[in-house]
Structures are given as C-alpha cells and as structure tokens.
Scaffold this motif. Structure first.
Motif, mmCIF file in Angstrom:
data_model
loop_
_atom_site.group_PDB
_atom_site.id
_atom_site.type_symbol
_atom_site.label_atom_id
_atom_site.label_comp_id
_atom_site.label_asym_id
_atom_site.label_seq_id
_atom_site.Cartn_x
_atom_site.Cartn_y
_atom_site.Cartn_z
ATOM 1 N N ASN A 95 79.060 65.284 79.995
ATOM 2 C CA ASN A 95 77.927 65.323 79.067
ATOM 3 C C ASN A 95 76.571 65.373 79.756
ATOM 4 O O ASN A 95 75.537 65.232 79.094
ATOM 5 C CB ASN A 95 77.971 64.087 78.146
ATOM 6 N N SER A 96 76.566 65.553 81.082
ATOM 7 C CA SER A 96 75.310 65.566 81.854
ATOM 8 C C SER A 96 74.489 64.309 81.577
ATOM 9 O O SER A 96 73.259 64.344 81.469
ATOM 10 C CB SER A 96 74.470 66.809 81.522
ATOM 11 N N ALA A 97 75.195 63.180 81.452
ATOM 12 C CA ALA A 97 74.532 61.929 81.093
ATOM 13 C C ALA A 97 74.049 61.142 82.297
ATOM 14 O O ALA A 97 73.247 60.220 82.153
ATOM 15 C CB ALA A 97 75.486 61.063 80.267
ATOM 16 N N LEU A 98 74.537 61.502 83.485
ATOM 17 C CA LEU A 98 74.212 60.721 84.674
ATOM 18 C C LEU A 98 73.479 61.585 85.681
ATOM 19 O O LEU A 98 73.827 62.739 85.902
ATOM 20 C CB LEU A 98 75.495 60.151 85.292
ATOM 21 N N ASP A 99 72.455 61.005 86.277
ATOM 22 C CA ASP A 99 71.731 61.675 87.348
ATOM 23 C C ASP A 99 71.679 60.746 88.543
ATOM 24 O O ASP A 99 71.760 59.519 88.408
ATOM 25 C CB ASP A 99 70.312 62.043 86.893
ATOM 26 N N ASN A 100 71.595 61.351 89.710
ATOM 27 C CA ASN A 100 71.510 60.602 90.963
ATOM 28 C C ASN A 100 70.358 61.212 91.747
ATOM 29 O O ASN A 100 70.394 62.393 92.103
ATOM 30 C CB ASN A 100 72.831 60.737 91.730
ATOM 31 N N THR A 101 69.327 60.437 91.999
ATOM 32 C CA THR A 101 68.135 60.984 92.653
ATOM 33 C C THR A 101 68.417 61.452 94.074
ATOM 34 O O THR A 101 67.605 62.149 94.667
ATOM 35 C CB THR A 101 66.998 59.944 92.675
ATOM 36 N N ARG A 102 69.584 61.088 94.611
ATOM 37 C CA ARG A 102 69.952 61.536 95.956
ATOM 38 C C ARG A 102 70.734 62.850 95.920
ATOM 39 O O ARG A 102 70.929 63.482 96.945
ATOM 40 C CB ARG A 102 70.773 60.446 96.655
ATOM 41 N N THR A 103 71.218 63.226 94.754
ATOM 42 C CA THR A 103 71.916 64.499 94.571
ATOM 43 C C THR A 103 71.679 64.924 93.133
ATOM 44 O O THR A 103 72.488 64.698 92.242
ATOM 45 C CB THR A 103 73.415 64.385 94.910
ATOM 46 N N LEU A 104 70.542 65.535 92.915
ATOM 47 C CA LEU A 104 69.978 65.733 91.582
ATOM 48 C C LEU A 104 70.821 66.631 90.682
ATOM 49 O O LEU A 104 71.376 67.641 91.121
ATOM 50 C CB LEU A 104 68.573 66.319 91.697
ATOM 51 N N LEU A 105 70.857 66.251 89.414
ATOM 52 C CA LEU A 105 71.568 67.020 88.406
ATOM 53 C C LEU A 105 71.028 68.446 88.317
ATOM 54 O O LEU A 105 71.802 69.407 88.212
ATOM 55 C CB LEU A 105 71.463 66.325 87.039
ATOM 56 N N ASP A 106 69.706 68.613 88.354
ATOM 57 C CA ASP A 106 69.139 69.951 88.187
ATOM 58 C C ASP A 106 69.331 70.848 89.414
ATOM 59 O O ASP A 106 68.994 72.026 89.387
ATOM 60 C CB ASP A 106 67.658 69.891 87.790
ATOM 61 N N LYS A 107 69.905 70.293 90.492
ATOM 62 C CA LYS A 107 70.235 71.110 91.662
ATOM 63 C C LYS A 107 71.719 71.507 91.657
ATOM 64 O O LYS A 107 72.156 72.256 92.521
ATOM 65 C CB LYS A 107 69.924 70.324 92.945
ATOM 66 N N GLN A 108 72.464 70.986 90.684
ATOM 67 C CA GLN A 108 73.872 71.338 90.587
ATOM 68 C C GLN A 108 74.045 72.548 89.680
ATOM 69 O O GLN A 108 73.218 72.813 88.808
ATOM 70 C CB GLN A 108 74.692 70.149 90.076
ATOM 71 N N VAL A 109 75.109 73.301 89.916
ATOM 72 C CA VAL A 109 75.374 74.541 89.187
ATOM 73 C C VAL A 109 76.577 74.341 88.271
ATOM 74 O O VAL A 109 77.629 73.858 88.708
ATOM 75 C CB VAL A 109 75.646 75.704 90.163
ATOM 76 N N GLN A 110 76.407 74.707 87.015
ATOM 77 C CA GLN A 110 77.493 74.588 86.048
ATOM 78 C C GLN A 110 78.634 75.526 86.424
ATOM 79 O O GLN A 110 78.417 76.717 86.680
ATOM 80 C CB GLN A 110 76.993 74.937 84.643
ATOM 81 N N THR A 111 79.849 74.996 86.507
ATOM 82 C CA THR A 111 80.995 75.838 86.851
ATOM 83 C C THR A 111 81.441 76.650 85.643
ATOM 84 O O THR A 111 81.402 76.166 84.504
ATOM 85 C CB THR A 111 82.175 74.990 87.358
ATOM 86 N N GLN A 112 81.859 77.895 85.920
ATOM 87 C CA GLN A 112 82.354 78.776 84.876
ATOM 88 C C GLN A 112 83.787 79.166 85.221
ATOM 89 O O GLN A 112 84.047 79.707 86.298
ATOM 90 C CB GLN A 112 81.481 80.035 84.782
ATOM 91 N N LYS A 113 84.705 78.887 84.320
ATOM 92 C CA LYS A 113 86.127 79.146 84.585
ATOM 93 C C LYS A 113 86.378 80.606 84.914
ATOM 94 O O LYS A 113 87.188 80.940 85.785
ATOM 95 C CB LYS A 113 86.965 78.717 83.381
ATOM 96 N N GLU A 114 85.658 81.501 84.247
ATOM 97 C CA GLU A 114 85.891 82.929 84.470
ATOM 98 C C GLU A 114 85.434 83.391 85.860
ATOM 99 O O GLU A 114 85.781 84.487 86.305
ATOM 100 C CB GLU A 114 85.187 83.770 83.392
ATOM 101 N N GLN A 115 84.648 82.566 86.552
ATOM 102 C CA GLN A 115 84.200 82.924 87.892
ATOM 103 C C GLN A 115 85.194 82.508 88.974
ATOM 104 O O GLN A 115 85.043 82.897 90.133
ATOM 105 C CB GLN A 115 82.838 82.274 88.174
ATOM 106 N N LEU A 116 86.185 81.720 88.608
ATOM 107 C CA LEU A 116 87.174 81.268 89.567
ATOM 108 C C LEU A 116 88.236 82.340 89.776
ATOM 109 O O LEU A 116 88.598 83.060 88.849
ATOM 110 C CB LEU A 116 87.827 79.973 89.074
ATOM 111 N N ILE A 117 88.754 82.454 91.029
ATOM 112 C CA ILE A 117 89.767 83.462 91.311
ATOM 113 C C ILE A 117 91.154 82.837 91.228
ATOM 114 O O ILE A 117 91.324 81.631 91.437
ATOM 115 C CB ILE A 117 89.546 84.102 92.695
ATOM 116 N N ASP A 118 92.153 83.680 90.930
ATOM 117 C CA ASP A 118 93.516 83.163 90.817
ATOM 118 C C ASP A 118 94.113 82.970 92.203
ATOM 119 O O ASP A 118 93.588 83.442 93.213
ATOM 120 C CB ASP A 118 94.380 84.094 89.975
#
Length: 280
Positions: free
Chosen positions: A52-75
């Motif tokens: 739910n993007s409810a937690l942030d960590n100032t040492r590894t910021l939420l806005d620097k993380q990239v949302q994963t997309q299942k369709e971008q993963l390879i088999d």
C-alpha cells in the motif's frame, strides 16, 4: 536516530510484511511498524514489500523505488537462454564506446547484491588508446618477472601466460588487453579489500550480463588484476588510483568483432542432497 521510518497510518493495514522481511530493526506495535533496534542496512526491503506504499524509509526513499510490472519480467526459458548466451569477448571492433553508454552500463552495477548492502565500489575507466597501450606494456613487463619468480610461476595456466606474452612480444599482438577500447577498473577502500573483492564479483557479473543488451561484449582482465593486486608500482602509477583505494577487478569492454551462433555446453551439473535423518 530512530526516526528514519515514516508510516502513513491511513494507508497502513498492519499486515506485518515489513516486519517479517526486516533483519531485526522493525517490530509491530498497536499503531503500526516501529523501530526496535537500529540494525538497518538500508536494503529497502521494508519499503519495497509494502503493498500500500504506507511505509517510507529516509535511508532508502519510497520515491526512489520503481514500481514492478509483471509484464516486464522475462520467463525462465528466455532468462536461461540469455544467461547462457554471454561469452567472454577477446576480439573487439575498432570502434569507441561512448561515455554515455559506459555510464549506462556501469549504473546497473550498483544494483548488484553486496555483503550486508555494504556497496562501496567505484569504477575507474580508461578509454584512451595511448594509455591502454602503456598499461598493456607494463603488465607484460610484470608478467615476465612473475613467470620467473612470482605469482604466475605456480599458476595452473602459466603455459597460457607464457604464450600470451610471447605473442605480445614477437607478433606485436595485444594479447593482454585485446585491443579493447575500454578498460573498466573496480576499486574499493583499502579497509574493505577482501569484502570489496567479493562485492566486485557480483557487480561486474551484472555488468557482463547487461552489456549484451547494449550490443557490447566484455572479458575479465585477469593479467591486469594479477598485476594490480601485486601492487606493481609502474602500473599503479599509470592508472593513478587513489592511495586510499585498491583495485578489486577489471573488465575489457567493447563491441564484439564476431557473433556466436550457438550456446556452448559446460560440465554436467554436480549436486548433492543432504539426507533426511530418521527421527526414530
């Protein structure tokens, strides 16, 4: 010191995933996750796992993380073929690699796993032909000495090295740096030499695999590594690494001259399974 965890109470469902995946920093309280002990290694797991993007960590910021997309993963089959297609490239085109491309290539290395997320690696890149020729020359000088009375004398590949230096001297072939247009040197702080060496293996493995997607090839530069780790002064003076850092690995990088048509086999898998003891 303990305010680096920020929780959005409106989004937090107290599912506890962030606590379960943490190495010991977080515990669950009535109001949500909180810091119990500051054992944080800044891995970012707690932020990345939250649905739910409810937690942030100032040492590894939420806005620097990239949302994963299942369709971008390879088999798995595609991944297996891609990994097997990596080859050590020892013949390169006479074509420079742009610094923007090298930056893109090395930027992926910082995402490789490191011990306790220690990271700490940096890269020194040589793409000047004159300096590369000088590097090859001083390595040849060192190798000849080492074959006689140094590290290489007892190497299981000493005959290969003798042949390499012979071709370099007699045939005027760059059998040392392979006429690669670019040499990537990984370094770590002297205080973390052994750890940096292990981290480098992971990071440069990422580089070698990712290089294929950019049309590049690479090869681990063994003689350069041996020479630099022997602290051969002429080489260290030439590459001008900071006195506070040490070389932990190096790759030759460039555009491959030849393309491989088949996936090469390797020795059969060797595996053992720990037997299950009879509880009776």
């Amino acid at each position: 010191m303990n305010d680096f965890i920020v929780v959005n109470s409106e989004k937090c469902t107290k599912c506890g995933l962030c606590v379960k995946i943490c190495r010991g920093t977080l515990v669950m309280s009535d109001s949500g996750p909180k810091v119990a002990r500051d054992l944080c290694i800044e891995c970012g797991h707690c932020v990345a796992v939250c649905p739910n993007s409810a937690l942030d960590n100032t040492r590894t910021l939420l806005d620097k993380q990239v949302q994963t997309q299942k369709e971008q993963l390879i088999d798995s089959n595609t991944a297996a073929t891609f990994l097997r297609s990596r080859r050590s490239i020892r013949t390169f085109q006479k074509r420079a690699v742009s610094r923007d491309t090298i930056n893109k290539l090395l930027d992926i290395a910082r995402f490789a796993p490191t011990a306790c997320n220690s990271q700490g690696l940096s890269y020194h890149v040589i793409d000047n032909h004159r300096i590369l020729h000088e590097v090859a020359s001083v390595i040849a000088d060192w190798a000849e000495q080492s074959i006689e009375n140094g590290t290489l004398k007892n190497s299981p590949w000493v005959q290969n090295t003798i042949s390499t230096i012979s071709q370099y001297r007699k045939d005027n072939k760059d059998t040392i740096l392979r006429n690669a247009p670019c040499l990537v040197i990984a370094t770590a702080s002297k205080e973390q030499k052994a750890l940096g060496r292990d981290n480098t293996h992971f990071s440069l493995a990422y580089v070698q695999i990712y290089a294929q997607t950019l049309g590049l090839g690479s090869c681990w530069s063994g003689l350069f590594e041996y020479c630099s780790m022997a602290e051969y002064e002429p080489l260290l003076r030439l590459i001008n690494i900071s006195e506070y850092r040490v070389v932990t690995g190096a790759l030759l990088v460039g555009y491959p001259l030849y393309n491989f048509k088949r996936l090469v086999d390797r020795n059969p898998l060797e595996i053992t399974w720990q037997p299950i003891k009879d509880s009776n």
